[in-house]
Design a protein around this motif. Structure first.
Motif, short mmCIF file in Angstrom:
data_model
loop_
_atom_site.label_atom_id
_atom_site.label_comp_id
_atom_site.label_asym_id
_atom_site.label_seq_id
_atom_site.Cartn_x
_atom_site.Cartn_y
_atom_site.Cartn_z
N ARG A 298 0.86 -1.31 0.01
CA ARG A 298 -0.02 -0.04 -0.08
C ARG A 298 0.76 1.15 -0.05
O ARG A 298 1.57 1.38 1.10
N ILE A 300 1.44 4.97 -2.71
CA ILE A 300 1.55 5.76 -3.95
C ILE A 300 2.81 6.51 -3.97
O ILE A 300 3.36 7.28 -3.26
N ARG A 353 7.23 8.49 2.27
CA ARG A 353 7.31 9.44 3.50
C ARG A 353 7.60 8.58 4.86
O ARG A 353 6.82 8.47 5.85
N LYS A 355 7.74 5.16 5.06
CA LYS A 355 7.45 3.82 4.99
C LYS A 355 8.10 3.24 3.89
O LYS A 355 7.71 3.69 2.70
N GLN B 42 -6.34 6.78 -1.51
CA GLN B 42 -5.75 5.81 -0.47
C GLN B 42 -5.84 6.73 1.23
O GLN B 42 -5.58 7.83 1.27
N VAL B 43 -6.32 6.16 2.36
CA VAL B 43 -6.45 6.41 3.54
C VAL B 43 -5.43 5.75 4.46
O VAL B 43 -5.58 4.58 4.83
N ASP B 44 -4.42 6.45 5.07
CA ASP B 44 -3.80 5.88 6.21
C ASP B 44 -4.26 6.31 7.51
O ASP B 44 -4.35 7.36 7.83
N SER B 60 -3.02 9.97 6.98
CA SER B 60 -2.88 10.77 5.84
C SER B 60 -4.00 10.19 4.84
O SER B 60 -4.61 9.11 4.86
N GLN B 86 -9.78 1.61 4.19
CA GLN B 86 -8.54 1.08 3.87
C GLN B 86 -8.88 0.55 2.41
O GLN B 86 -8.03 0.44 1.47
#
Lengths: 369, 131
Positions: A298, A300, A353, A355, B42-44, B60, B86
């Protein structure tokens, strides 16, 4: 480019505002980044129907005279001699070190008239380079301000454009063009070129005709859900097709061989600028190459994110372009890495960032129509 | 107030919203933030059990074109996160104040809520920062 200066506008600026576009300063130009339907929708419209792009900001430079072909060949790495009237080709212009001054499309209008389309941010730099190198060989005229350019891309592009023109679109092959035809009653050149990985056309016009053409094309593709498309989707579309972006993937410091553009370097085309340096680089072998990768975890990848070697942990490069690939279903990117790690199947770590996310190198375009 | 800035929420200058229910505060990002980002891909989220200070990065949100940090509007312990985001980050676009919530925090210092803007102040803030 003076960052504090007001950005320049294209002849379509008011049209974008009327469509509700979100406008941003892009390399000194006020351009639409997206329209209200959003980037993913614009991306999909281009892949399934038609996407319309304002590319009026791009530069058009005409080379005219008995030595025009010779002048163009001195500047570019691809073989100008194989062009014929109505034929265009993708190429790059290099500096003496083999670094890329710009990536270009060269159009042969006649034996003594060539058009080179250059990137908007490079117009001044390119013209200076062209004039300095071959200015005494032929007439070089920068027609960027008076020329409009609209890109009309997607599987329905031909069907939607056909009612507006008598030009024989069906027989116009990729990288061919028709000068002196009409669309919606205005004189234009139609080229079967684009920057999306789809079939499509680029329509050159006089700047004052751009708005009329834009509206006519919008109307012509409305029935198939064709849409205006901003810079946001332009980037996802071009990256899925693995088309390079100057300033990110190509710079004055990168060579076409490193960038995977060896196919536009024809060493026997003539004594073009950068030839010696590129020959030396070819013979010595490439230390680094532009790798295309898909993200396995996961994350980008984005321009500037560091790339690490998973086996040593060492930083080995940077992401030059990265985004989501809406039609690929994966997050994708490009970056320069040591040649052994640019092979298909090689694993990389992209530092998103903080990760470190695993990515796998793939060959060729991420998306094919 | 407009439907883009619900009356019953509190807001930060970074365009997060907070909904207080007793000692629990649910947080997310505002319609304005969503409009700026465009399609969220995408969501963290933080981990449940994580203890956060106000203004710390709590997660984020990435859209096609940009990535944006989300800051904790208040200090406290994360008791629940909206894990469906997610797989379905588009909830943030579709309903930023409902299905697009990000985390629920048990507040450690209720006074911090006084430092947040109400809907009227946030709307005023948005007007001042219009380009």
């Amino acid at each position: 480019m003076n960052a504090a200066a007001e950005p320049r506008i294209t002849p379509l600026c008011q049209a974008h505002r009327r469509l509700g576009a979100k406008m941003i300063d892009f390399g000194g130009w006020l351009m639409p980044v997206s329209y209200p339907s959003g980037i993913l929708d614009e991306h999909k419209a281009t892949r399934t129907a038609v996407g319309m792009f304002d590319v009026c900001h791009m530069g058009e430079v005409h080379f005219r005279g008995a030595r025009a072909a010779e002048a163009v060949q001195r500047l570019v790495t691809n073989q100008v001699g194989k062009l014929y009237d109505g034929r265009a080709m993708y190429t790059v212009a290099c500096n003496p070190k083999g670094g890329i001054v710009d990536d270009l499309i060269v159009y042969r209008v006649k034996a003594d008239h060539f058009l080179i389309v250059v990137n908007a941010a490079n117009i001044e730099k390119d013209c200076q380079h062209f004039v300095q190198q071959v200015g005494s060989w032929c007439e070089i005229r920068n027609a960027s301000d008076e020329t409009g350019l609209i890109s009309f891309q997607g599987p329905q592009a031909q069907a939607c454009l056909a009612p507006l023109t008598r030009a024989p679109l069906a027989t116009l092959k990729p990288f061919h063009f028709l000068p002196d035809v009409q669309v919606a009653g205005r004189p234009v050149w139609i080229a079967r070129t684009g920057y999306t990985g789809e079939d499509g056309f680029e329509i050159f016009c006089a700047a004052p005709d751009a708005e009329h053409l834009w509206q006519s094309l919008l109307d012509a593709c409305a029935g198939v859900d064709g849409k205006p498309v901003g810079l946001g989707a332009r980037d996802t579309l071009r990256l899925e097709a693995r088309l390079s972006l100057y300033g990110n993937d190509l710079t004055d410091e990168t060579t076409p061989l490193e960038a995977g553009l060896g196919w536009v370097v024809k060493f026997d085309a003539g004594d073009f600028i950068g030839r010696e340096a590129l020959l030396r680089q070819r013979d010595a072998g490439l230390a680094r190459k532009l790798a295309g990768f898909v993200m396995l975890g996961r994350g980008i990848a984005r321009h500037g994110y560091p790339i690490h070697d998973p086996s040593t942990g060492a930083k080995i490069g940077d992401v030059t372009s990265g985004t989501v690939g809406p039609s690929v279903g994966k997050n994708i990117g490009l970056g320069y890495v040591p040649a052994p790690l640019a092979r298909a199947g090689a694993l990389l770590l992209v530092d998103c960032r903080g990760k470190k996310i695993e990515a796998e190198v793939v060959q060729g375009p991420f998306y094919r129509r | 107030m407009s439907e883009n800035v619900p009356n019953d929420l509190l807001y930060t200058e970074d365009h997060e919203w907070a909904r207080q229910e007793g000692s629990l505060v649910t947080i997310g990002i505002t319609q304005f933030a969503v409009d700026q980002l465009g399609d969220v891909t995408q969501v963290d989220l933080p981990n449940e059990g994580e203890v956060l200070k106000a203004h710390e990065v709590v997660g984020s949100v990435e859209s096609v074109k940009a990535v944006s940090d989300v800051y904790a509007p208040v200090s406290g312990k994360v008791v629940k996160v909206n894990s469906p985001l997610q797989d379905s980050p588009e909830y943030v676009n579709e309903e930023p104040y409902d299905g697009g919530w990000m985390a629920q925090i048990e507040i450690s210092n209720p006074d911090e809520l006084k430092g947040l803007m109400n809907a009227a102040s946030y709307e005023e803030f948005l007007k001042e920062h219009e380009d």
